[in-house]
Design an enzyme around this catalytic site. Structure first.
Site, PDB file in Angstrom:
ATOM      1  N   ALA A 175       0.838  -1.197   0.000  1.00  0.00           N
ATOM      2  CA  ALA A 175       0.000   0.000   0.000  1.00  0.00           C
ATOM      3  C   ALA A 175       0.868   1.240   0.000  1.00  0.00           C
ATOM      4  O   ALA A 175       2.019   1.218   0.447  1.00  0.00           O
ATOM      5  CB  ALA A 175      -0.916   0.035   1.229  1.00  0.00           C
TER       6      ALA A 175
ATOM      7  N   SER B  61       1.294   4.646   1.950  1.00  0.00           N
ATOM      8  CA  SER B  61       0.925   4.785   3.362  1.00  0.00           C
ATOM      9  C   SER B  61       1.348   6.089   4.027  1.00  0.00           C
ATOM     10  O   SER B  61       1.402   6.163   5.250  1.00  0.00           O
ATOM     11  CB  SER B  61       1.527   3.626   4.162  1.00  0.00           C
ATOM     12  OG  SER B  61       2.937   3.622   4.049  1.00  0.00           O
TER      13      SER B  61
ATOM     14  N   TYR C 250      -5.431   8.741   2.835  1.00  0.00           N
ATOM     15  CA  TYR C 250      -4.834   7.459   3.191  1.00  0.00           C
ATOM     16  C   TYR C 250      -5.801   6.640   4.033  1.00  0.00           C
ATOM     17  O   TYR C 250      -6.115   5.481   3.709  1.00  0.00           O
ATOM     18  CB  TYR C 250      -3.520   7.667   3.946  1.00  0.00           C
ATOM     19  CG  TYR C 250      -3.040   6.424   4.665  1.00  0.00           C
ATOM     20  CD1 TYR C 250      -2.738   5.268   3.953  1.00  0.00           C
ATOM     21  CD2 TYR C 250      -2.884   6.408   6.047  1.00  0.00           C
ATOM     22  CE1 TYR C 250      -2.304   4.117   4.604  1.00  0.00           C
ATOM     23  CE2 TYR C 250      -2.454   5.268   6.705  1.00  0.00           C
ATOM     24  CZ  TYR C 250      -2.168   4.130   5.981  1.00  0.00           C
ATOM     25  OH  TYR C 250      -1.748   2.992   6.634  1.00  0.00           O
TER      26      TYR C 250
ATOM     27  N   PHE D  43      -1.542   0.719  14.892  1.00  0.00           N
ATOM     28  CA  PHE D  43      -1.173   2.078  15.209  1.00  0.00           C
ATOM     29  C   PHE D  43       0.299   2.278  14.843  1.00  0.00           C
ATOM     30  O   PHE D  43       0.732   1.780  13.816  1.00  0.00           O
ATOM     31  CB  PHE D  43      -1.508   2.333  16.683  1.00  0.00           C
ATOM     32  CG  PHE D  43      -2.998   2.273  16.924  1.00  0.00           C
ATOM     33  CD1 PHE D  43      -3.732   3.426  17.142  1.00  0.00           C
ATOM     34  CD2 PHE D  43      -3.692   1.071  16.880  1.00  0.00           C
ATOM     35  CE1 PHE D  43      -5.102   3.381  17.320  1.00  0.00           C
ATOM     36  CE2 PHE D  43      -5.057   1.011  17.060  1.00  0.00           C
ATOM     37  CZ  PHE D  43      -5.770   2.179  17.285  1.00  0.00           C
TER      38      PHE D  43
ATOM     39  N   ASP E  86      -3.809  15.309  11.576  1.00  0.00           N
ATOM     40  CA  ASP E  86      -3.190  14.626  12.710  1.00  0.00           C
ATOM     41  C   ASP E  86      -4.116  14.667  13.934  1.00  0.00           C
ATOM     42  O   ASP E  86      -4.285  15.721  14.539  1.00  0.00           O
ATOM     43  CB  ASP E  86      -1.856  15.282  13.081  1.00  0.00           C
ATOM     44  CG  ASP E  86      -0.661  14.526  12.574  1.00  0.00           C
ATOM     45  OD1 ASP E  86      -0.849  13.424  12.029  1.00  0.00           O
ATOM     46  OD2 ASP E  86       0.459  15.019  12.735  1.00  0.00           O
TER      47      ASP E  86
ATOM     48  N   THR F  62      -5.432   0.044   9.204  1.00  0.00           N
ATOM     49  CA  THR F  62      -4.807   1.136   9.945  1.00  0.00           C
ATOM     50  C   THR F  62      -5.796   1.820  10.873  1.00  0.00           C
ATOM     51  O   THR F  62      -7.003   1.858  10.599  1.00  0.00           O
ATOM     52  CB  THR F  62      -4.231   2.184   8.983  1.00  0.00           C
ATOM     53  OG1 THR F  62      -3.757   3.314   9.721  1.00  0.00           O
ATOM     54  CG2 THR F  62      -5.286   2.676   8.001  1.00  0.00           C
TER      55      THR F  62
ATOM     56  N   SER G 124      11.518  17.585  14.146  1.00  0.00           N
ATOM     57  CA  SER G 124      10.397  18.519  14.201  1.00  0.00           C
ATOM     58  C   SER G 124       9.284  17.966  15.073  1.00  0.00           C
ATOM     59  O   SER G 124       8.931  16.788  14.965  1.00  0.00           O
ATOM     60  CB  SER G 124       9.855  18.801  12.797  1.00  0.00           C
ATOM     61  OG  SER G 124      10.828  19.450  11.996  1.00  0.00           O
TER      62      SER G 124
ATOM     63  N   HIS H 245       8.454   8.477   9.843  1.00  0.00           N
ATOM     64  CA  HIS H 245       8.007   7.990  11.142  1.00  0.00           C
ATOM     65  C   HIS H 245       8.904   8.525  12.253  1.00  0.00           C
ATOM     66  O   HIS H 245      10.118   8.666  12.087  1.00  0.00           O
ATOM     67  CB  HIS H 245       7.981   6.465  11.152  1.00  0.00           C
ATOM     68  CG  HIS H 245       6.950   5.901  10.225  1.00  0.00           C
ATOM     69  ND1 HIS H 245       6.902   4.566   9.881  1.00  0.00           N
ATOM     70  CD2 HIS H 245       5.933   6.493   9.548  1.00  0.00           C
ATOM     71  CE1 HIS H 245       5.892   4.360   9.049  1.00  0.00           C
ATOM     72  NE2 HIS H 245       5.290   5.512   8.835  1.00  0.00           N
ATOM     73  N   LEU H 246       8.285   8.769  13.397  1.00  0.00           N
ATOM     74  CA  LEU H 246       8.956   9.526  14.450  1.00  0.00           C
ATOM     75  C   LEU H 246      10.223   8.852  14.970  1.00  0.00           C
ATOM     76  O   LEU H 246      11.290   9.482  15.013  1.00  0.00           O
ATOM     77  CB  LEU H 246       7.987   9.787  15.606  1.00  0.00           C
ATOM     78  CG  LEU H 246       8.576  10.547  16.793  1.00  0.00           C
ATOM     79  CD1 LEU H 246       9.073  11.928  16.378  1.00  0.00           C
ATOM     80  CD2 LEU H 246       7.539  10.664  17.916  1.00  0.00           C
TER      81      LEU H 246
END
Length: 325
Positions: A77, A79, A143, A171, A284, A119, A206, A189-190
């Protein structure tokens, strides 16, 4: 068809992060695995040892599926939330159109079992409570909308044609599994982004918004170890029932703020992590946390690696081993 040691599985997107670790778990359980991936976002290095590889798109799944397959695990997919807002057509074409082609190919080949990588973005902005499978689905970005459309498509396939299907809505995924870990390009991704700062590959991380209604003003997310997630897919294969579309949320049942994640990386790595506060990103939600009751009751699954420090440590070890010189 019952699951046996000789089962054969097609894993779409199996050269990616989650798909690769799930394929590795299938191989370790004694199964035959064929990975279908176009390597648009996956990597050959993400293929687990022992898997057969087909370089192709899910839109062309009919070329590769035949009655020898017992089930499909579908990870392929597009994403990225931000990209989906900027280029929604790509997400309808790849996620929805691609899955429609896959379902059609499965039906033609007589492959009657599917585990779908869905998701939590299907729920949109749920507020402060833990999400259940009956929570309202109101995606805030294309998405999430595309994944929800696929869930509806699968439900119709189950009702009309007897498909046995499980959708796993999960998640934020973290950690690594042996030689397999997170290596997106570009990375969004964080945890891997913060680890890139620790490695000196970027100057700062950020923080998108610090005025959310959360303990420290930053977004809360429910992190799940990639190995726990892979194990849930094997559980789903065992319980998939013809004619039923089972939806299960997967997570730790609790969450961590963005700043808690950053601070954990500081402690694990011993490095300074400069932060820059940036505006909120469109779409978000403030909090995304899962209730895992259905997964416990229907899949017989509970997370076993829920400690954030452990997840970050696994990801850090993988990042150091694979850092560019």
């Amino acid at each position: 068809m019952s699951e046996t040691a000789s089962s054969k599985y097609l894993v779409t997107g199996g050269a990616g992060y989650v798909g690769g670790v799930a394929a590795a778990h299938l191989l370790e359980a004694g199964h035959e695995v064929v990975v279908l991936d176009d390597l648009t976002t996956g990597f050959r290095e993400g293929l687990p040892r022992g898997a057969s590889f087909v370089h192709g798109r899910i839109q062309d799944a009919a070329r590769y599926l035949d009655p020898s397959f017992d089930a499909v695990l579908h990870f392929a997919a597009s994403s990225q939330v931000g990209e989906s807002v900027a280029n929604p057509g790509k997400y309808w074409d790849n996620n929805v159109g691609g899955t429609l082609a896959l379902l059609t190919a499965m039906r033609a080949a007589g492959v009657g079992k599917l585990v779908f990588s869905s998701t939590a973005a299907t729920y949109g902005d749920p507020g402060q409570g833990a999400l259940t499978e009956t929570s309202a689905t109101a995606p805030t970005n294309p998405y999430g909308a595309s994944k929800l459309a696929v869930d509806h498509m699968i439900a119709g396939e189950c009702a009309a044609h007897g498909l046995a299907a499980v959708s796993l809505r999960y998640f934020n995924v973290a950690g690594a599994y042996g030689e397999l870990g997170e290596r997106h390009d570009p990375e969004t991704h964080l945890i891997p982004l913060v680890l890139q700062v620790a490695l000196g590959q970027r100057e700062s991380v950020s923080v998108f918004g610090e005025d959310y209604p959360t303990p420290d003003g930053t977004c809360v997310r429910d992190y799940i170890h990639v190995a726990d997630l892979a194990r849930a897919h094997l559980c789903a294969l065992r319980v998939a029932t013809p004619g039923e579309h089972l939806v299960c949320n997967l997570g730790n049942g609790g969450g961590f703020t963005v700043r808690e994640v950053i601070e954990t990386v500081r402690k694990v790595t011993g490095r300074e992590i400069p932060e820059i506060v940036a505006p909120r990103r469109p779409g978000d939600p403030a909090v995304l946390v899962a209730s895992t009751r259905t997964a416990r009751e229907r899949l017989g699954w509970t997370p076993t690696r829920s400690d954030l420090t452990g997840m970050v440590t696994d990801a850090w070890n993988f990042a150091r081993r694979n850092a560019s010189s």
